[in-house]
Each structure stands twice: as structure tokens, then as C-alpha cells.
Design an enzyme around this catalytic site. Structure first.
Site, mmCIF file in Angstrom:
data_model
loop_
_atom_site.group_PDB
_atom_site.id
_atom_site.type_symbol
_atom_site.label_atom_id
_atom_site.label_comp_id
_atom_site.label_asym_id
_atom_site.label_seq_id
_atom_site.Cartn_x
_atom_site.Cartn_y
_atom_site.Cartn_z
ATOM 1 N N ARG A 102 165.945 83.622 -52.880
ATOM 2 C CA ARG A 102 165.015 83.177 -51.839
ATOM 3 C C ARG A 102 164.980 84.152 -50.658
ATOM 4 O O ARG A 102 163.904 84.453 -50.138
ATOM 5 C CB ARG A 102 165.429 81.786 -51.340
ATOM 6 N N LYS A 137 153.826 91.402 -31.265
ATOM 7 C CA LYS A 137 153.751 90.014 -31.729
ATOM 8 C C LYS A 137 154.350 89.907 -33.129
ATOM 9 O O LYS A 137 153.675 89.622 -34.113
ATOM 10 C CB LYS A 137 152.306 89.533 -31.703
ATOM 11 N N LYS A 169 149.913 95.847 -17.644
ATOM 12 C CA LYS A 169 148.924 94.832 -17.992
ATOM 13 C C LYS A 169 148.457 94.076 -16.747
ATOM 14 O O LYS A 169 148.895 94.359 -15.633
ATOM 15 C CB LYS A 169 149.503 93.891 -19.046
ATOM 16 N N GLU A 199 146.039 98.603 -18.914
ATOM 17 C CA GLU A 199 145.063 97.660 -19.451
ATOM 18 C C GLU A 199 143.951 97.424 -18.423
ATOM 19 O O GLU A 199 144.225 97.233 -17.242
ATOM 20 C CB GLU A 199 145.758 96.339 -19.762
ATOM 21 N N ASP A 222 140.705 95.535 -22.861
ATOM 22 C CA ASP A 222 141.149 94.204 -23.261
ATOM 23 C C ASP A 222 139.986 93.223 -23.364
ATOM 24 O O ASP A 222 139.302 92.950 -22.374
ATOM 25 C CB ASP A 222 142.179 93.675 -22.262
#
Length: 287
Positions: A102, A137, A169, A199, A222
Site C-alpha cells: 500500500r 501547494k 505578494k 505579484e 495574478d
């Protein structure tokens, strides 16, 4: 090609943690149903078409359980396969094979799913010059493996973490009091010369970044619509590489690439990937 030392360590650590999580004090089912000297042989089969990734990780799973288990590859990582393709065979003591089945499949299916998704995006923008990038992410604890799978699918990696590139950002800009202020503070402390990306959400913000001297290394557009992206490309005129980000999917990635941006970052490659269907089929055991 041998793995880089840092990737080798990340792979071994991820496998160790996964086995500890799954095995705990021991695999009661396998150890209670099979004699310790029983052997087994099985084949990993791709149940659907896709790009195989994670074979080396699967081998590491069995190596950590019992070095007598041998995993033989019939394709290489990064290979596109058709449904029904045998990608590897495993042979050796039955208990560690069943105990590791597994965990090996979890890594192999996830990484193959990432590589397959990446390949689809790369093929969708072929001929445009745009490069498909991943993001941060990723699954917690699996970033090195997730980003490895992206490379095997033909994409490139964005920054590995918060330490190897500066990405200013919107929240950094708001907290610092503006784009110029944020960039100035970064440059005052960036003794290592890390690349700096900013950004922007509007053309006005883009113009502010374009006015900075010396120029930054990259600008992230963005969540811009296609006409705004095209105008951003026109205004930038090749002076600074542009990265499109936000709302990227397979249906519109080609149109995004055709605006003329240099990079397209796709969070979906790793944050919501569908695992590739792969199974381990054991042969009947005859004493």
C-alpha cells in the site's frame, strides 16, 4: 542517473515516515497468515494510461522493509504508458512485499498522477514558448517528491520553499506600505542575491514594478483576464519575464500561453491531483 543527495535523503525520509505511520508495531495480518519463509512475486500494472513516476520511491519502500525484496523496472520514470502496461515486477519474501504494497502504491499512484497532469499541461502549451511551473501547494512532507513528479512530467519547479526565492505578494505589499517599499527592503537584505519576483493584480501595479531600477527578476500576473494579460505582455515588451497565475486549468491554459507570458504556474498539478490507477497483482503461490 543517480539521485542528488538532497533528493535521496528526502525520499528516504518520506518513505520512513510513511512506513512508520502504516506499520506501527507490525503488520498483524501478513505476519499472522504467512510463514516467514514464504516467497511471492507480483507485477505493478497501470490500469489506465498516463506518465509513470515514483518507481524509485517504490523500490525504496521495499528496501527499507527487507533488502531481499527485488523490484525490477520495465519502464523508466517519466515514461508514458498505455492501459494494462506492466511497469515493474517485485519478488522476494512475501511478508515485506505485502506489508509495503500500500505504501509503495500510494507514492507511485500520487507521483504518476502529478506527472500525468503535468504532461497534459505541457502538451497543451506546446509551441508557445510558455513554461509550466508548479507551486508550493504540495502535500505536507512530500514537497520534494511532488516537485520531482512535476519534472518527470515535463514541467519545471517554481521555488522550493520560502528560502530560495523572494516572492513579494499582495499581503507583503500591503504590510510594507507599497510595492516600492517592499522591494527596497528586500534589496537591502538580499545579500545572497536571491531572485526577486513581485505579484501584481492590475496594470497600474505592473507599471509601478516596471519603473523600478534595477528591474526585478520576474513579475507574477495574478488572476488577470486574457485581454489584461495581453496588455501586460505588450507593456513589458520582453524586459522582464512574466508569470501568469490563478485560475489556470486545461481548458484555458493554451489561451493563457498565447498571450505571450513566459511562465504559467499551476497549483492544480499538486494540490488536487487525481492518483493514477495502478495495482499490484500477485501471482498464486505454489509451495
Amino acid at each position: 542517473m543517480p539521485l542528488q543527495a538532497d533528493l535521496q535523503r528526502a525520499m528516504a525520509d518520506a518513505v520512513r515516515r510513511a512506513l512508520e505511520e502504516d506499520l506501527g508495531p507490525g503488520d498483524v495480518t501478513s505476519t499472522w497468515t504467512l510463514p516467514p519463509d514464504q516467497r511471492a512475486r507480483g507485477t505493478f500494472v497501470a490500469k489506465e494510461g498516463g506518465v509513470i513516476a515514483g518507481l524509485l520511491v517504490a523500490r525504496e519502500v521495499f528496501r527499507q522493509l527487507d533488502e531481499a525484496v527485488v523490484l525490477t523496472f520495465w519502464v523508466e520514470d517519466g515514461t508514458s504508458v498505455a492501459p494494462g502496461t506492466a511497469v515493474a515486477t517485485v519478488e522476494g519474501p512475501a511478508i515485506p512485499i505485502l506489508s509495503g504494497e500500500r505504501t509503495a502504491l500510494n507514492f507511485l499512484q500520487r507521483m504518476s498522477g502529478i506527472a500525468t497532469a503535468t504532461r497534459r499541461y505541457v502538451e497543451a502549451v506546446a509551441g508557445t514558448g510558455a513554461v509550466i511551473l508548479d507551486t508550493r501547494k504540495t502535500a505536507p512532507g512530500l514537497r520534494a517528491l511532488d516537485k520531482w513528479a512535476v519534472r518527470l512530467g515535463g514541467g519545471q519547479n517554481h521555488r522550493q520553499g520560502l528560502y530560495d526565492m523572494v516572492l513579494i505578494k499582495d499581503n507583503h505589499i500591503a504590510a510594507a506600505g507599497g510595492i516600492a517599499q517592499a522591494v527596497e527592503r528586500v534589496r537591502a537584505r538580499n545579500r545572497a542575491g536571491l531572485p526577486v519576483e513581485v505579484e501584481v493584480k492590475t496594470l497600474a501595479e505592473l507599471d509601478e514594478v516596471l519603473a523600478l531600477e534595477p528591474p526585478v527578476d520576474r513579475i507574477m500576473l495574478d488572476n488577470m483576464d486574457l485581454p489584461t494579460m495581453r496588455e501586460a505582455v505588450r507593456r513589458t515588451a520582453g524586459r522582464i519575464p512574466l508569470e501568469a497565475s490563478g485560475g489556470v486549468n486545461l481548458e484555458r491554459v493554451r489561451a493563457i500561453a498565447e498571450t505571450g507570458v513566459d511562465y504559467i504556474s499551476v497549483g492544480a498539478l499538486t494540490h488536487s491531483v487525481r492518483a493514477l490507477d495502478i495495482s499490484l497483482e500477485l501471482e498464486p503461490w505454489a509451495p
